[in-house]
Design an enzyme around this catalytic site. Structure first.
Site, short mmCIF file in Angstrom:
data_model
loop_
_atom_site.label_atom_id
_atom_site.label_comp_id
_atom_site.label_asym_id
_atom_site.label_seq_id
_atom_site.Cartn_x
_atom_site.Cartn_y
_atom_site.Cartn_z
N ASP A 156 -3.11 6.38 -2.94
CA ASP A 156 -1.87 5.79 -2.42
C ASP A 156 -1.48 4.63 -3.34
OD1 ASP A 156 -3.76 3.90 -1.76
OD2 ASP A 156 -2.96 3.48 0.22
N SER A 158 0.79 -1.22 0.00
CA SER A 158 0.00 0.00 0.00
C SER A 158 0.83 1.29 0.00
CB SER A 158 -0.94 -0.07 1.21
OG SER A 158 -1.95 0.86 1.08
N ASP A 216 -1.76 1.44 -3.57
CA ASP A 216 -2.64 0.36 -4.03
C ASP A 216 -4.07 0.86 -4.23
OD1 ASP A 216 -3.22 0.67 -1.34
OD2 ASP A 216 -3.54 -1.46 -0.96
N ALA A 243 -8.66 9.81 8.74
CA ALA A 243 -8.20 11.11 8.25
C ALA A 243 -7.26 10.94 7.06
CB ALA A 243 -7.52 11.87 9.37
N ASN A 244 -6.55 9.80 7.00
CA ASN A 244 -5.59 9.57 5.92
C ASN A 244 -6.27 9.26 4.57
OD1 ASN A 244 -6.35 6.83 6.01
ND2 ASN A 244 -4.60 6.25 7.29
N ASP A 273 -6.31 2.42 -2.33
CA ASP A 273 -7.42 2.31 -1.39
C ASP A 273 -7.59 3.57 -0.56
OD1 ASP A 273 -5.30 1.92 0.34
OD2 ASP A 273 -5.86 -0.12 0.92
N SER A 286 2.85 2.29 15.09
CA SER A 286 2.25 1.97 13.78
C SER A 286 2.12 0.47 13.64
CB SER A 286 3.16 2.50 12.68
OG SER A 286 2.84 1.87 11.45
N GLY A 287 1.09 0.03 12.90
CA GLY A 287 0.95 -1.39 12.60
C GLY A 287 1.39 -1.71 11.19
N THR A 288 1.95 -0.72 10.49
CA THR A 288 2.39 -0.98 9.12
C THR A 288 3.84 -0.56 8.88
OG1 THR A 288 1.61 1.17 8.37
CG2 THR A 288 0.08 -0.67 8.13
C1 G16 Z 1 -3.31 0.74 6.44
C2 G16 Z 1 -4.66 0.49 7.06
C3 G16 Z 1 -5.26 1.79 7.50
C4 G16 Z 1 -4.30 2.51 8.45
C5 G16 Z 1 -2.92 2.64 7.82
C6 G16 Z 1 -1.88 3.15 8.79
O1 G16 Z 1 -3.47 1.55 5.31
O2 G16 Z 1 -5.48 -0.17 6.12
O3 G16 Z 1 -6.49 1.53 8.11
O4 G16 Z 1 -4.77 3.78 8.76
O5 G16 Z 1 -2.47 1.38 7.38
O6 G16 Z 1 -1.81 2.28 9.90
P1 G16 Z 1 -0.71 2.41 11.01
O7 G16 Z 1 -0.83 3.79 11.57
O8 G16 Z 1 -1.02 1.34 12.00
O9 G16 Z 1 0.63 2.24 10.35
P2 G16 Z 1 -2.77 1.20 3.93
O10 G16 Z 1 -3.33 2.18 2.98
O11 G16 Z 1 -1.30 1.36 4.17
O12 G16 Z 1 -3.16 -0.22 3.67
#
Ligand code: G16
Length: 548
Positions: free
Chosen positions: A281, A67, A283, A377-378, A285, A503-505
């Protein structure tokens, strides 16, 4: 009880050995440097097949994408049968499978899932998959395919797609031939459905000037080009940042995440006052809009502004159609600008809930309303129509021409909006519909409310897992004492609000701050950022200079 063919698993698993790393199914699946992902994706294939068998052969989707992350990252998200994100309770199984240290551990864990979840291995497994434009996607798809062979899944490779297209296709496949049939399960079917609904929505209205669309050099570029001819000139779009042949450019200095976090247009984009600009972004979404005001200031119309616009429009339409028994609610996260929440509650009089980051959380909460508008918000979000709301909308003829027109628009709106997941194409058509219907410039849209200045800071720490949150991620309970220190700083700022979450990403801790003025906001953000850094820098690294 049927068991897994151990020889087959051993042979395939030996081709995808686990590296010395720890994995977590996070905010949006597994996501990290692509070179670490081979075994994770192989095992995700096994999990997808197990999930399908558990659901009696329903089709499960696997999307290989990272993403908004940089080009060197990749990841995988699983899609449940109705096109929604993988059910929360299975995330722990995904994490456990990915961390099994040996083939024996892997087999043991699979068998423990089979017995505790009562999975019948003789059932069929059906899985579809797609990927974005990242070069690492090709070999990761091969790892996924090997994982799917372990349980003899029937697979379809949809090639390069946007993430929401795969969600749409998954739902179409699972609903085909039922009263809930969602559409033709192909990219072409998706384009036709969205385009037909959009044309109904803007019929007879004066077309707006061209929209400039930044595709973050990602999959949105080729796919939106494929989509445009279906619109038959109902919308003019000028695509920029469409270079998918240079993978290093993906999400670089462009795209929705860059625009939102930097609060500026993509680098190199010359903006003209009062024109409309939008960014996807990597991908496709997420979607944000922006424009330049007459005094050359950059103005962002982010996910909060899209939610406000959509809620306002839907409330007006249900009233105009004479069906205002339909309740509308909005779901946000802690990142929502305080001014947007006030606007929704006080001007639109809609209930607003706040949940943890991740569209999976927002989606579930939005299901509680007849019409649930959810946006981060993103720029990640969509609108969900409940089955009963759809029934009302479809059975309403209207007792006068104005009511009939409003009911027709609501029906088309429920078709133009991708109800499986946040979808930048579909959200773009939603925004363009409303702006065209109202003949609004971005400035008029922006006048609904004025954002409090806000700042998002990423802090690189030694170990982000030590930061634990509660209260929809608005408070830290660990490390001990840090929340008190944050609160003490926030108190010194007018209209100050700040929170910290891992962050989870990405391998960072995120700090959000808002306050009455831009300088105060920046100072607040950087002071909290400095505090976080000090708690976990462990003496290594340099304290970023801007952290006061
Ligand atoms: C993903 C999630 C979103 C989240 C974003 C950032 O987005 O699908 O819901 O807001 O990550 O998450 P975090 O703050 O935990 O890093 P995407 O567009 O990267 O798939």
């Amino acid at each position: 009880m049927a068991t897994v063919n151990v020889n087959n698993l051993n042979a395939l698993s030996d081709l995808h050995k686990k590296p010395d790393a720890n994995f977590t199914y996070g905010t949006a699946g597994f996501r990290m440097k692509a070179e670490l992902l081979d075994s994770v994706i192989f095992r995700t294939g096994i999990l997808a097949a197990l999930r399908s068998k558990k659901l009696d052969g329903k089709v499960i989707g696997c999307m290989i994408t990272a993403s908004h992350n940089p080009a060197e990252d990749n990841g995988v998200k699983l899609v449940d049968p109705m096109g929604e994100m993988l059910e929360g309770s299975w995330e722990a199984h995904a994490t456990a499978l990915s961390n099994a240290e040996s083939n024996e551990h892997l087999i043991d864990y699979i068998h423990s899932m089979v017995s505790s979840l009562k999975i019948d291995l003789t059932k069929p497994a059906n899985v579809v998959f797609g990927r974005d434009t990242r070069p690492s996607g090709e070999s990761l798809v091969a790892a996924l395919a090997d994982g799917l062979k372990v349980l003899d899944a029937t697979v379809t490779d949809y090639g390069i797609l946007t993430t929401p297209q795969l969600h749409y296709i998954t739902r179409c496949l699972n609903t085909a031939g039922t009263p809930e049939a969602y559409g033709e399960p192909t990219a072409e079917g998706y384009y036709k459905k969205l385009a037909a609904a959009f044309k109904v929505l803007v019929e007879g209205k004066t077309k707006l000037s061209a929209l400039t669309l930044d595709c973050a050099n990602g999959v949105g570029a080729p796919k939106f080009k494929e989509f445009l001819p279906h619109l038959d000139d109902a919308l003019s779009v000028k695509i920029v940042n469409d270079d998918v042949d240079n993978p290093s450019k993906l999400n670089l200095n462009s795209g929705a995440d860059f625009v939102k976090t930097q609060q500026r247009g993509p680098i190199g984009l010359k903006m003209a006052p009062q024109e409309r600009y939008a960014s996807f972004d990597g991908d496709a979404d997420r979607l944000v809009y922006y424009y330049q005001d007459d005094d050359n200031t950059f103005k962002l119309l982010d996910g909060d502004k899209i939610a406000g616009l959509a809620a306002m429009y839907i409330i007006d339409l249900v009233k105009a159609a004479g069906i205002d028994s339909i309740s509308v609610g909005v779901v946000q996260t802690a990142y929502a600008n305080g001014a947007s929440t006030q606007y929704l509650r006080n001007s639109l009089n809609v209930p607003v809930s706040c949940v943890s980051t991740g569209v999976k959380h927002l989606h579930h909460e939005a299901l509680k309303y007849d019409v649930g508008v959810y946006f981060e918000a993103n720029g990640h979000g969509t609108v969900l129509f409940s089955p009963s709301a759809l029934k009302t909308i479809h059975s309403t003829e209207g007792s006068n021409p104005a009511q009939a027109v409003a009911a027709r628009s609501l029906r088309a709106l429920s078709e133009v909006i991708n109800q499986t997941v946040g979808d930048a194409f579909s959200d773009l058509l939603l925004v363009e519909t409303i702006l065209t219907q109202r003949q609004w410039t971005p400035k008029v849209w922006d006048q609904a409310y004025t954002d409090l200045p806000n700042r998002l800071v990423k802090v690189v720490v030694k170990d982000r897992s030590i930061f634990k949150t509660v209260d929809a991620e608005r408070k830290l309970v660990e490390p001990a004492g840090i929340q008190d220190a944050i609160d003490a700083i926030v108190l010194k700022f007018r209209d100050g609000r700040s929170f910290v979450r891992p962050s989870g990403t990405e391998d960072v801790v995120r700090v959000y701050a808002e306050a009455a003025t831009r300088p105060e906001t920046d100072e607040l953000a950087y002071r909290i950022g400095g505090l976080v850094f000090d708690y976990n820098s462990n003496g290594s690294g340099t304290r970023p200079r801007e952290f006061l």
